[in-house]
Design an enzyme around this catalytic site. Structure first.
Site, short mmCIF file in Angstrom:
data_model
loop_
_atom_site.label_atom_id
_atom_site.label_comp_id
_atom_site.label_asym_id
_atom_site.label_seq_id
_atom_site.Cartn_x
_atom_site.Cartn_y
_atom_site.Cartn_z
N GLU A 8 0.83 -1.22 0.00
CA GLU A 8 0.00 0.00 0.00
C GLU A 8 0.85 1.26 0.00
O GLU A 8 0.73 2.11 0.89
CB GLU A 8 -0.88 0.04 1.27
CG GLU A 8 -1.79 -1.14 1.48
CD GLU A 8 -2.46 -1.11 2.87
OE1 GLU A 8 -2.00 -0.36 3.75
OE2 GLU A 8 -3.44 -1.82 3.04
N PRO A 9 1.72 1.45 -0.98
CA PRO A 9 2.56 2.65 -0.96
C PRO A 9 1.77 3.88 -1.40
O PRO A 9 0.89 3.77 -2.25
CB PRO A 9 3.64 2.32 -1.99
CG PRO A 9 2.92 1.46 -2.99
CD PRO A 9 1.94 0.63 -2.20
N GLY A 10 2.08 5.00 -0.83
CA GLY A 10 1.48 6.26 -1.26
C GLY A 10 2.58 7.24 -1.64
O GLY A 10 2.90 7.45 -2.82
N ARG A 11 3.22 7.77 -0.61
CA ARG A 11 4.26 8.78 -0.79
C ARG A 11 5.34 8.38 -1.79
O ARG A 11 5.76 9.19 -2.62
CB ARG A 11 4.91 9.05 0.56
CG ARG A 11 5.89 10.22 0.59
CD ARG A 11 6.70 10.23 1.89
NE ARG A 11 5.86 10.03 3.06
CZ ARG A 11 5.34 11.02 3.79
NH1 ARG A 11 5.59 12.27 3.47
NH2 ARG A 11 4.58 10.75 4.84
N CYS A 69 -1.55 34.96 8.29
CA CYS A 69 -1.16 35.53 9.57
C CYS A 69 -0.98 34.45 10.62
O CYS A 69 -1.80 34.28 11.52
CB CYS A 69 -2.24 36.53 10.00
SG CYS A 69 -1.83 37.29 11.56
N ARG A 91 2.69 20.67 5.10
CA ARG A 91 3.72 19.77 5.64
C ARG A 91 4.82 20.49 6.43
O ARG A 91 5.21 20.01 7.49
CB ARG A 91 4.33 18.89 4.54
CG ARG A 91 3.31 17.96 3.88
CD ARG A 91 3.96 16.89 3.02
NE ARG A 91 4.68 15.94 3.83
CZ ARG A 91 5.96 15.95 4.07
NH1 ARG A 91 6.73 16.85 3.49
NH2 ARG A 91 6.51 15.08 4.85
C1 PLP Z 1 -1.11 6.23 5.12
C2 PLP Z 1 -1.22 4.77 4.88
C3 PLP Z 1 -0.53 4.17 3.82
C4 PLP Z 1 0.39 4.94 2.90
O1 PLP Z 1 1.47 5.48 3.57
P1 PLP Z 1 2.69 6.12 2.72
O2 PLP Z 1 3.62 6.55 3.77
O3 PLP Z 1 2.14 7.25 1.94
O4 PLP Z 1 3.24 5.04 1.86
C5 PLP Z 1 -0.71 2.83 3.61
N1 PLP Z 1 -1.52 2.09 4.41
C6 PLP Z 1 -2.19 2.62 5.44
C7 PLP Z 1 -3.05 1.76 6.27
C8 PLP Z 1 -2.06 3.97 5.71
O5 PLP Z 1 -2.73 4.51 6.74
#
Ligand code: PLP
Length: 426
Positions: free
Chosen positions: A275-278, A346, A314
């Protein structure tokens, strides 16, 4: 491929000069490279396959929920990891097959469960006994069976920022690994639950990969124990969290990550979900902004941008570092001086960078705030009643505004006056 490079003295996004994009779209705006997004997914997938693993990459939409990005990733074979009904709807709208959708999150509502069940998603990652019982009830009311993985908390410190570490027993996430066997037995006894897997996610922005080794090994042991106890376990979900280098842009070491996964769970020979995002979108996006004013104080020089913390939170929230590049390439001998790059809001926290060495920029100059593809636009807000930055996707020499700038009328239409205040005072 490097998606953003100087060409003929101008920073470009793939084959387009950012200066002309800015003239057309207006600033501030988010700019994503489709090639970079696809490239990251491919690189991760290739690394996992090269390690002999059987991966389904469910892109974590919360990092950047753009329909356009989800669609490009789908085209590369990705599924989706969603954490709300809104994200579920986005995934379905982008065309993700339900059998490639995982529903994560520590507080799913009954309505969200219903939406997932009706769509026929691959699995719910269940994080507590109460949630398990609720899901069973909801599934029963629909005459369906919910396929689940138990998200366990392996009690491993991801050694990342405190606000994004999730895998120690002090965090709200997952089921303590010691309590998991009991909850698995309970799950097995429920008529509308089908337990098929286990999941972990120990945090985000992990730059040291070693905590994964401990977490994955604990998960593999529990998986084996579950099979021994007679549960029909099919797969593991290894979560996301792979960090990126905000300071020097080096890509994440996917082969090293794949090797860790292989060492810990390869012997099980089962399908794996990631489950990669970043790591997929982080470096694929910039926030483009224009300098409104340059202010020389007694001790400091400030560059006041037209982007603010409502566009990119961020730095304020995580003390995050983002590289900042002038869009017009500085000559080789341009002197650099420390400047504070700030937004107009502000709040003293409305800062993108403190004492950052940059050329002496002037009003009208464009800057690119780098590595803004993940947890950027999606965390934007209407604070100060500022219209959040629109989003643009580039592919080669083409671009499309994939999320237009909201207009003030639309912003104001979101509100109502109560009847007793409806008439303006005379
Ligand atoms: C946030 C999250 C991700 C993704 O995290 P990244 O750091 O963006 O890879 C994957 N799985 C779960 C359950 C999350 O909460």
């Amino acid at each position: 491929m490097k998606p953003f490079q100087y060409r003929d003295g101008q920073l470009s996004a793939e084959d387009l000069a950012i200066e002309s994009l800015a003239a057309e779209v207006g600033t501030p705006f988010y700019l994503y490279s489709e090639g970079a997004v696809r490239g990251q997914l491919r690189d991760l997938k290739q690394a996992l396959i090269a390690a002999g693993l059987d991966p389904l990459i469910c892109y974590s939409m919360k990092a950047n929920p753009s329909l356009a990005i989800m669609r490009a990733l789908l085209d590369e074979g990705a599924g989706a990891d969603v954490v709300s009904e809104g994200e579920l709807r986005r995934a379905l709208m982008a065309g993700v097959p339900p059998q490639k959708i995982v529903f994560a999150g520590v507080g799913k509502t009954a309505e969200e469960m219903r939406a997932g069940l009706e769509a026929g998603i691959l699995q719910f990652n269940v994080e507590s006994r109460d949630e398990l019982l609720r899901l069973n009830q909801v599934a029963a009311s629909l005459g369906r069976t919910a396929t689940i993985a138990l998200r366990v908390n392996p009690d491993v410190d991801a050694r990342t920022h405190a606000k994004i570490t999730t895998g120690t027993s002090e965090n709200k996430f997952g089921i303590d690994i010691a309590l998991a066997p009991e909850i698995m037995s309970q799950a097995a006894a429920l008529d509308h639950i089908r337990l098929e897997g286990l999941a972990v996610h120990i945090g985000s922005q992990l730059t040291d990969l070693s905590p994964y080794a401990a977490a994955f090994s604990r998960l593999a042991e529990l998986f084996q124990a579950a099979r021994d106890a007679g549960h029909a376990m099919k797969r593991l979900d290894l979560g996301g969290g792979i960090g990126i280098s905000y300071e020097d842009g080096t890509p994440p070491d996917f082969p090293a990550y794949a090797e860790i996964a292989k060492q810990a769970v390869g012997h099980l020979g089962i399908p794996l979900i990631f489950e990669p995002g970043r790591a997929i979108v982080g470096h694929a996006g910039l926030l483009i902004s224009r300098v409104l004013y340059a202010k020389q104080g007694i001790n400091r020089r400030f560059l006041i941008l037209d982007a603010a913390m409502n566009d990119l939170i961020r730095p304020t929230l995580y003390d995050a570092w983002h590289d900042i590049l002038p869009v017009a390439e500085p000559g080789p001998n341009t002197p650099l001086l420390p400047q504070d790059v700030v937004g107009p809001i502000c709040e003293s926290g409305d800062i993108f960078a403190e004492q950052r060495p940059l050329p002496e920029l002037a009003p009208g100059d464009l800057v690119a705030i780098c590595a803004a593809g993940a947890y950027g636009a999606t965390m934007s807000s209407l604070y100060n009643s500022r219209l959040p930055a629109p989003e643009v996707l580039v592919r080669g020499g083409e671009f499309a505004v994939v999320k237009p700038r909201l207009d003030y009328e639309a912003m104001l239409r979101q509100e109502r006056l109560p009847p007793w205040l409806a008439d303006a005072p005379a």
